[in-house]
Every structure is written in structure tokens, then in C-alpha cells.
Design a protein around this motif. Structure first.
Motif, short mmCIF file in Angstrom:
data_model
loop_
_atom_site.label_atom_id
_atom_site.label_comp_id
_atom_site.label_asym_id
_atom_site.label_seq_id
_atom_site.Cartn_x
_atom_site.Cartn_y
_atom_site.Cartn_z
N UNK A 87 38.74 27.64 26.75
CA UNK A 87 36.87 28.32 27.16
C UNK A 87 36.88 28.19 26.07
N UNK A 88 37.45 29.29 24.92
CA UNK A 88 36.90 29.72 23.78
C UNK A 88 37.01 29.41 22.39
N UNK A 119 29.15 23.63 29.64
CA UNK A 119 28.36 24.30 29.60
C UNK A 119 28.12 25.93 30.38
N UNK A 120 28.27 25.49 31.44
CA UNK A 120 28.92 26.68 31.97
C UNK A 120 30.85 27.01 32.04
N UNK A 177 30.91 31.47 29.49
CA UNK A 177 32.37 31.48 30.61
C UNK A 177 33.30 32.03 29.52
N UNK A 178 33.08 31.53 28.37
CA UNK A 178 33.83 31.82 27.54
C UNK A 178 33.52 32.46 26.41
N UNK A 179 32.44 32.39 26.29
CA UNK A 179 31.53 33.38 25.07
C UNK A 179 31.73 35.12 25.37
N UNK A 185 33.39 37.96 24.32
CA UNK A 185 32.61 39.72 24.28
C UNK A 185 32.63 40.38 25.04
N UNK A 186 33.68 40.84 26.01
CA UNK A 186 34.39 41.59 26.12
C UNK A 186 35.88 41.53 26.11
N UNK A 187 36.41 41.13 25.42
CA UNK A 187 37.93 40.32 24.73
C UNK A 187 38.77 42.24 24.84
#
Length: 348
Positions: free
Chosen positions: A132-133, A155-156, A160-162, A166-168
Motif C-alpha cells: 500500500x505504501x 486509488x482508495x 490508505x497507504x498514504x 502519515x501516522x506511521x
């Protein structure tokens, strides 16, 4: 360095096994421990055995010497005390060896049943996170170069990967906190007791742990019978050994029934311990004077049943996880590859 933590089942089994081989040959506990000290290569083990040897030299009995180290389970010390009092120490040591070897098999199987799916799930989540990332953004760049972009499900998933990226940092910190809390709860007696309470009373797991308790209970009764130990004292020791809330209640009912003058197999039946076929086996065993043999068989039956359940669980979990993971990865790749094939076909 002196060992300060409790010995595990494997270490207790090894100690009892060596003494159970030496005592029937007429070797005293002091001489037996001396031989074990000489044969031990581990510094920690040698220090522990030296402490026991010194206590025996000073006139302590074996159970007092073991108790002074504070590393042997209370059950082992109590059983050895009863073995010394009844003159059946060699039999008790043999039975303790069999019991703790049995517990090693069960404990290892339970740990594997928990560890294996946990590792598989962690690896699958890691691979999905990479997909995903890292992988989907690469495909998105390809689509952009071809004059398009990811749409729909793909795209969705990329979004989710983005979000995961961002919260990793927060997620990693949260995971570390959870692991630390879980570690302290496990090490803390109250936390450990709370975890056991959930496992022993939850309707999904209580049957499994009750089966384990039945195996331990039958093994303990076999030891008590072989050592000529008073049954009331034996039930008290068995209750300490098993450490299961549901089983504790059953043992109390059994103790009350015995106090009324009934036979052990009648008390076990009244308490609802064991399945009906095993209750009947025990009744026949007591009437024919083969109760020890029957109890050993009952213990082995419940051990085999526990191991079979674990194998079935593992046998069901492995393909389920693999199929689920394959479907998820396949859907992710198809959501990207099918539009890409369409674009390439239109260009061609």
C-alpha cells in the motif's frame, strides 16, 4: 551467580529425572546431587546444585534443601516432603519427572499454537503495508506517465497507504507502548491472573483449558496414589498445581463429597470432573486396585486430546490465513493491473 527465578517445567523435569534414576539404585539424595553437580557444565546450574548439596550436608532433608533455594515450584517441594514421610521418594521423583515432561509437551504445543499464527499475521500485515505504501505509488507514477491515474478501489487503497505513512510514527510509538504495557501485565502477578481468568472463563477457550486441567489433575492423582499420600492433602496440592478457577470449584466440591465418606470416584463424578467414560474407567480402576494405571491413562487421554485440538487449530488457521492473504493481495494487484492492461491495449 545464584539463580533467582523459578525453574521452568523442563528444568524441573531434568532435575527430577536424574534423581529418579539415582535413588532406586540406593544412592542418597546428597550423593545424587553431588554427582549431578559434577556432571553439570552450566555455571548457573552448578551454583544451584552446590547450594542444594551444601544444605544436604548441613543436615537438611531434600525438600528443605530445595525449598531454601526458592526456585522450585511449591508443588514439587510439597510432593517430595510427602514422599520422604511415606518412604516413597523414588516413586514420587519418577512420577514428578513424568508429570513435568508431560507439561513440557503441552506447554510447547500451546506456545506454538499462539506463536505461529501471530508471526504469520505480522508478516502478512507487513507485506500489505509495503504494497500500500511503496508499490501502489509506483504504479500510480506509471499511470501518470501514461496520461491517467489510479481510480476506484486502487486509488482508495493508495490513499490508505498514504494515511498509514502519515501516522506511521504515531503507530510505532503506540505499538511500543502496548507491548510495554502487555509485558508488565504479564510479569505482574495481578496482570497474569487477569489474563488467566479471561482464558479460563471465556466460552471460546475454557473448554480447552479445562481439558488441560483434567490432564494435570489426573496426573497429580496418579502421583498421590503411587506415593500412598492422604487423598485430602493430595487434593489440596492438586488445586495449587492446576491454578484454574473452574477447576478449583470442582475440586472443592470433590473435597466436600469425600468429607461425607464417599469414594474418590464418586466425589469426582459428583464434582463433574472428567467425561463420563473416564469416570466409569476410574470407578472400575478403584474396584480392581488399578487406580494408578487408570489415572495415568486418563491423564494421557486428555493430553492427547489437547494436542489434537491444537493440531486442528493450527491446521485450520494456516490455510485460512494463506487464502485470506492471497485474496487480498490478488485483489490489490488486479485493481491495478486490469486498468493498466486496458490502457496498454488502447495505446496499442
Amino acid at each position: 551467580m545464584k539463580k533467582t527465578k523459578k525453574l521452568n517445567n523442563r528444568e524441573v523435569a531434568a532435575f527430577c529425572s536424574q534423581l529418579s534414576l539415582l535413588l532406586p539404585a540406593g544412592i542418597t539424595p546428597f550423593d545424587g546431587v553431588s554427582l549431578m553437580t559434577q556432571d553439570t557444565s552450566s555455571k548457573e546450574g552448578k551454583a544451584l546444585l552446590s547450594d542444594i548439596e551444601n544444605s544436604l550436608r548441613d543436615g537438611y532433608t531434600l525438600h528443605e534443601a530445595l525449598d531454601s533455594t526458592h526456585v522450585f515450584p511449591e508443588y514439587v517441594v510439597s510432593m517430595i516432603l510427602l514422599g520422604e514421610e511415606s518412604g516413597n521418594l523414588d516413586i514420587i521423583m519418577k512420577k514428578l519427572t513424568e508429570y513435568y515432561e508431560q507439561q513440557c509437551v503441552i506447554s510447547d504445543s500451546i506456545k506454538n499454537a499462539i506463536r505461529y499464527p501471530f508471526i504469520m499475521v505480522c508478516l502478512m500485515l507487513l507485506i500489505l503495508a509495503v504494497l500500500l505504501t511503496k508499490i501502489l505509488p509506483i504504479f500510480n507514477q506509471v499511470f501518470i506517465q501514461l496520461g491517467s491515474e489510479l481510480t476506484g478501489v486502487s486509488k482508495r487503497l493508495m490513499n490508505i497507504g498514504y494515511a498509514i505513512q502519515s501516522i506511521s510514527g504515531f503507530f510505532i510509538v503506540l505499538l511500543i507502548i502496548i507491548v510495554i504495557i502487555a509485558f508488565f501485565l504479564w510479569k505482574n502477578p495481578k496482570g497474569h491472573a487477569w489474563g488467566r481468568h479471561i482464558l479460563h472463563t471465556n466460552r471460546f477457550t475454557r473448554g480447552f483449558y479445562l481439558g488441560v486441567s483434567y490432564s494435570r489433575f489426573a496426573g497429580a492423582l496418579s502421583m498421590i496414589t503411587a506415593g500412598g499420600i492422604d487423598i485430602f492433602k493430595g487434593l489440596e496440592l492438586a488445586g495449587r498445581l492446576i491454578d484454574n478457577e473452574l477447576m478449583d470449584k470442582k475440586i472443592k466440591i470433590c473435597h466436600t463429597a469425600l468429607s461425607g465418606g464417599g469414594y474418590l470416584y464418586e466425589a469426582i463424578k459428583e464434582a463433574g470432573i472428567f467425561r463420563a467414560q473416564h469416570q466409569r474407567m476410574l470407578q472400575i480402576g478403584y474396584r480392581t486396585g488399578n487406580s494408578e494405571i487408570v489415572l495415568d491413562k486418563i491423564s494421557k487421554n486428555y493430553e492427547d486430546d489437547t494436542l489434537l485440538r491444537i493440531q486442528k487449530i493450527l491446521g485450520a488457521i494456516e490455510p485460512t490465513l494463506v487464502i485470506a492473504f492471497s485474496l487480498i493481495v490478488g485483489l490489490i494487484l488486479l485493481s491495478v493491473i486490469m486498468p493498466l492492461i486496458g490502457i496498454m491495449s488502447s495505446i496499442g
